[in-house]
Structure formats: C-alpha cells, structure tokens
Design a protein around this motif. Structure first.
Motif, PDB file in Angstrom:
ATOM      1  N   ALA A   4      38.467  37.434  58.520  1.00  0.00           N
ATOM      2  CA  ALA A   4      39.120  38.573  59.175  1.00  0.00           C
ATOM      3  C   ALA A   4      40.122  39.222  58.219  1.00  0.00           C
ATOM      4  N   VAL A   5      40.843  38.411  57.458  1.00  0.00           N
ATOM      5  CA  VAL A   5      41.764  38.941  56.445  1.00  0.00           C
ATOM      6  C   VAL A   5      40.981  39.780  55.435  1.00  0.00           C
ATOM      7  N   ALA A   6      39.824  39.294  55.024  1.00  0.00           N
ATOM      8  CA  ALA A   6      38.996  40.031  54.069  1.00  0.00           C
ATOM      9  C   ALA A   6      38.637  41.408  54.622  1.00  0.00           C
ATOM     10  N   GLY A   7      38.317  41.465  55.901  1.00  0.00           N
ATOM     11  CA  GLY A   7      38.009  42.751  56.523  1.00  0.00           C
ATOM     12  C   GLY A   7      39.191  43.708  56.463  1.00  0.00           C
ATOM     13  N   LYS A   8      40.382  43.181  56.722  1.00  0.00           N
ATOM     14  CA  LYS A   8      41.586  44.021  56.641  1.00  0.00           C
ATOM     15  C   LYS A   8      41.845  44.469  55.200  1.00  0.00           C
ATOM     16  N   LEU A  40      45.485  37.845  42.542  1.00  0.00           N
ATOM     17  CA  LEU A  40      45.893  39.179  42.974  1.00  0.00           C
ATOM     18  C   LEU A  40      45.803  40.175  41.815  1.00  0.00           C
ATOM     19  N   ASP A  41      46.118  39.722  40.606  1.00  0.00           N
ATOM     20  CA  ASP A  41      46.011  40.596  39.430  1.00  0.00           C
ATOM     21  C   ASP A  41      44.562  40.987  39.147  1.00  0.00           C
ATOM     22  N   GLU A  42      43.611  40.158  39.538  1.00  0.00           N
ATOM     23  CA  GLU A  42      42.190  40.469  39.323  1.00  0.00           C
ATOM     24  C   GLU A  42      41.699  41.561  40.265  1.00  0.00           C
ATOM     25  N   GLY A  43      42.382  41.741  41.380  1.00  0.00           N
ATOM     26  CA  GLY A  43      42.027  42.821  42.292  1.00  0.00           C
ATOM     27  C   GLY A  43      41.406  42.351  43.599  1.00  0.00           C
ATOM     28  N   VAL A  44      41.208  43.327  44.465  1.00  0.00           N
ATOM     29  CA  VAL A  44      40.739  43.072  45.827  1.00  0.00           C
ATOM     30  C   VAL A  44      39.385  42.369  45.866  1.00  0.00           C
ATOM     31  N   ASP A  45      38.451  42.775  45.036  1.00  0.00           N
ATOM     32  CA  ASP A  45      37.126  42.143  45.054  1.00  0.00           C
ATOM     33  C   ASP A  45      37.225  40.649  44.759  1.00  0.00           C
ATOM     34  N   ALA A  46      38.007  40.292  43.766  1.00  0.00           N
ATOM     35  CA  ALA A  46      38.173  38.876  43.409  1.00  0.00           C
ATOM     36  C   ALA A  46      38.841  38.103  44.543  1.00  0.00           C
TER      37      ALA A  46
END
Length: 168
Positions: free
Chosen positions: A71-75, A114-120
């Motif tokens: 669910a967090v991933a969806g947000k 977090l530095d790698e970005g949202v996809d990671a």
C-alpha cells in the motif's frame, strides 16, 4: 514461455533443484503441493512453483508488513515527491532520537535506497527477500498511509490470511 522462471521442468529437473528424489516430486504433484501440467503422460512443473517451495514462508508479521508496504508503494507511485520527502524527514528525526549510533546501519541503508529513487524503493519494499523484510521493519514511511487506509489493509490481510487454528 519466454522467462526462465516460468519455464516448464521435468520431474527429474525439479528433483535436482529441490535436492530430492524424482519420486518425491511425483508425490508432491499427486498430493497437490506442487502444481503441474501433463505433456502426454509426463508431468511438467513451472520453475517458479519449484522455486516457491525452496523459499520458506515468512512469519505472519513479516507478511503483514509486506502487505502494508505494498500500500505504501501505491502511495509512493501516486505521489513520489511527498512520499520520499516524508521518508527523509522521518529518517532525519530517527537519527536524532537514536544519536548513539545503534541504528546507523539501517539509517545508512535507507538513505542509500532513497538516494537511488522511487523505483528502487518500491522494488525493495515489495520484495520477498530477507533484506527487504528487515528494511520494512525499520521503515521510514510511518505516516504515509492514513490510519483508515492502514486499518483497511490490515483487515484485508486478516481476511485473506486466517490465523492457524490453535491446538488444544
């Protein structure tokens, strides 16, 4: 089928991957533990079904955390700027609270992710690996889900993952 993980295996190949006898694989197929299809008179088993048997199931609380993080991933996907900013604020606050260095390993791991970005981040928090499970237990995403959404996810988890019956 194009991917290796969905390729069909013989019972002999499945037995080699499972480190057991071919007859044991046949028994697993016949008792319904291992799904299979027939190719003439031969059984064929999907490689990902064999690999599923090789992975021990997560404990209930780890599965529940995985559901919450889906669910967090969806947000995060819907609003990456807000979600990542919240995670960074939470991480900075935790570093202040735990200034003794006791949790630096987890903080450092989360900062790198977090530095790698949202996809990671999305890939990690939804992964079925031990390191992902550990990171989820130290999540910086507290507060991203509303209490209502969190309770809804937990209710859905409970509905689809009934507790094992207590032995008398």
């Amino acid at each position: 089928m194009s991917s290796t993980s969905s390729s069909l295996l013989t019972t002999t190949k499945a037995a080699a991957l499972l480190h057991c006898s071919r007859q044991h694989v046949v028994d697993l197929c016949d008792n319904g533990t291992l799904p299979f299809v027939r190719a003439g008179t031969h059984r064929r088993i999907r490689q990902d079904d064999v690999e599923r048997l090789l992975r021990p199931p997560f404990r209930r609380e780890v599965e529940k955390s995985l559901w919450l993080h889906r669910a967090v991933a969806g947000k995060l996907v819907a609003d990456p700027v807000r979600g990542m900013a919240l995670a960074r604020r939470n991480l900075a606050h935790r570093r202040e609270v735990h200034s003794d260095g006791s949790a630096d390993t987890w903080f450092d791991a989360w900062e790198r992710l977090l530095d790698e970005g949202v996809d990671a981040v999305v890939d990690m928090i939804t992964a079925r690996t031990d390191i992902a499970a550990e990171l989820r237990q130290n999540t910086p995403f507290a507060g991203l889900l509303t209490e209502r959404k969190r309770l809804k996810v937990l209710a859905a988890f409970d509905a689809t993952h009934p507790r094992a019956a207590m032995s008398a």
